[in-house]
Design a protein around this motif. Structure first.
Motif, PDB file in Angstrom:
ATOM      1  N   LEU A   1     -10.401   2.309   5.317  1.00  0.00           N
ATOM      2  CA  LEU A   1      -9.075   3.089   4.816  1.00  0.00           C
ATOM      3  C   LEU A   1      -9.432   4.578   4.549  1.00  0.00           C
ATOM      4  O   LEU A   1      -8.787   5.592   4.990  1.00  0.00           O
ATOM      5  CB  LEU A   1      -8.778   2.425   3.530  1.00  0.00           C
TER       6      LEU A   1
ATOM      7  N   GLN B   1      -7.943   7.858   6.443  1.00  0.00           N
ATOM      8  CA  GLN B   1      -7.368   8.902   5.590  1.00  0.00           C
ATOM      9  C   GLN B   1      -7.790  10.199   5.959  1.00  0.00           C
ATOM     10  O   GLN B   1      -7.153  11.175   6.191  1.00  0.00           O
ATOM     11  CB  GLN B   1      -7.474   8.680   4.085  1.00  0.00           C
TER      12      GLN B   1
ATOM     13  N   LEU C   1      -4.046   7.775   8.799  1.00  0.00           N
ATOM     14  CA  LEU C   1      -3.446   7.100   7.915  1.00  0.00           C
ATOM     15  C   LEU C   1      -2.554   8.005   6.944  1.00  0.00           C
ATOM     16  O   LEU C   1      -3.246   9.213   6.287  1.00  0.00           O
ATOM     17  CB  LEU C   1      -4.205   6.230   7.132  1.00  0.00           C
TER      18      LEU C   1
ATOM     19  N   PRO D   1      -6.500  -1.109   7.896  1.00  0.00           N
ATOM     20  CA  PRO D   1      -5.687   0.025   8.192  1.00  0.00           C
ATOM     21  C   PRO D   1      -4.651   0.057   9.011  1.00  0.00           C
ATOM     22  O   PRO D   1      -3.527   0.991   8.851  1.00  0.00           O
ATOM     23  CB  PRO D   1      -6.869   1.104   8.975  1.00  0.00           C
TER      24      PRO D   1
ATOM     25  N   LYS E   1      -0.769   1.430   7.681  1.00  0.00           N
ATOM     26  CA  LYS E   1      -0.400   2.442   8.179  1.00  0.00           C
ATOM     27  C   LYS E   1       1.054   2.030   8.662  1.00  0.00           C
ATOM     28  O   LYS E   1       1.901   2.938   8.251  1.00  0.00           O
ATOM     29  CB  LYS E   1      -1.044   2.730   9.613  1.00  0.00           C
TER      30      LYS E   1
END
Length: 221
Positions: free
Chosen positions: A23, A27, A32, A184, A188
């Motif tokens: 994650l 990011q 994301l 993820p 998302k």
């Protein structure tokens, strides 16, 4: 419809945090649309806390052994989480059975990832149990969290074959590769406003997902 600001996410961990890292990477790479605003562990000195600190994310420890009951710990944990005003809570290897009051507080905005093809093999030691049962396939499920242990509506599943000569360790490693892809993706979809839980069901683009969620291997929406 996607929101205009990054989704505020709190991640709960108990160990190495490999899904947390997936994650964080998403990011950082802009894949994301989220902001991980805090990482909370119920155990000290775990690798996941180091991952958070290295990414500049507040990393907190809330030791469950310091509380007299499961309810007392969950109340303290809820208060700690809510200080960060998250829109989504992500359980990433958080090895605690949560109280019904806690799960209801975050209903529709808390995910868990479980290493089996739910509803098969709820609970622990899934890889060995799959081998002992002679299954031909195994996998992982992301699901919304409800009071029922590993029983919330599935969002997405990924499957892997069980190969001749597999051990619990080799099987776990292959499953974990899929975890780092589908977690993820679920986050998302939620951040984009495409995924929600309504009336006890997971909906993607306002369409109910099946009893096993979205199955990876088909065309990704």
């Amino acid at each position: 419809m996607s929101q205009t600001h990054p989704l505020r996410v709190v991640v709960l961990i108990s160990g190495s945090g490999s899904n947390l890292q997936a994650l964080i990477d998403g990011q950082k790479q802009g894949e994301l649309p989220v902001e991980i605003v805090a990482v909370i562990s119920n155990r000290a000195a775990v690798r996941g806390l180091q991952r958070a600190e290295q990414a500049g994310i507040p990393a907190l420890i809330l030791d469950h052994t310091q509380y007299e009951s499961r309810e007392a710990f969950d109340e303290a944990l809820q208060a700690q989480i809510d200080e960060y005003r998250p829109e989504l809570v992500v359980l990433a290897g958080f090895m605690r059975i949560l109280t019904p009051g806690f799960t209801r507080h975050y209903e529709g905005r808390m995910f868990n990832i479980h290493p089996s093809l739910l509803p098969k093999y709820q609970g622990l030691h899934t890889h060995q149990r799959v081998l002992d049962a002679g299954e031909s396939e195994h996998g992982v499920t992301v699901h919304f969290v409800t009071p029922e242990l590993d029983g919330g509506p599935p969002v997405i599943q990924a499957r892997v074959p069980v190969l001749e000569g597999d051990t619990a360790e080799t099987l776990a490693a292959r499953v974990q590769q899929q975890e780092h892809s589908i977690y993820p993706l679920a986050v998302k979809w939620f951040a984009q406003g495409r995924l929600q839980m309504k009336s006890g069901k997971a909906l993607l683009d306002n369409e109910p997902l099946g009893p096993q969620g979205y199955l990876m291997g088909t065309t990704q929406p």
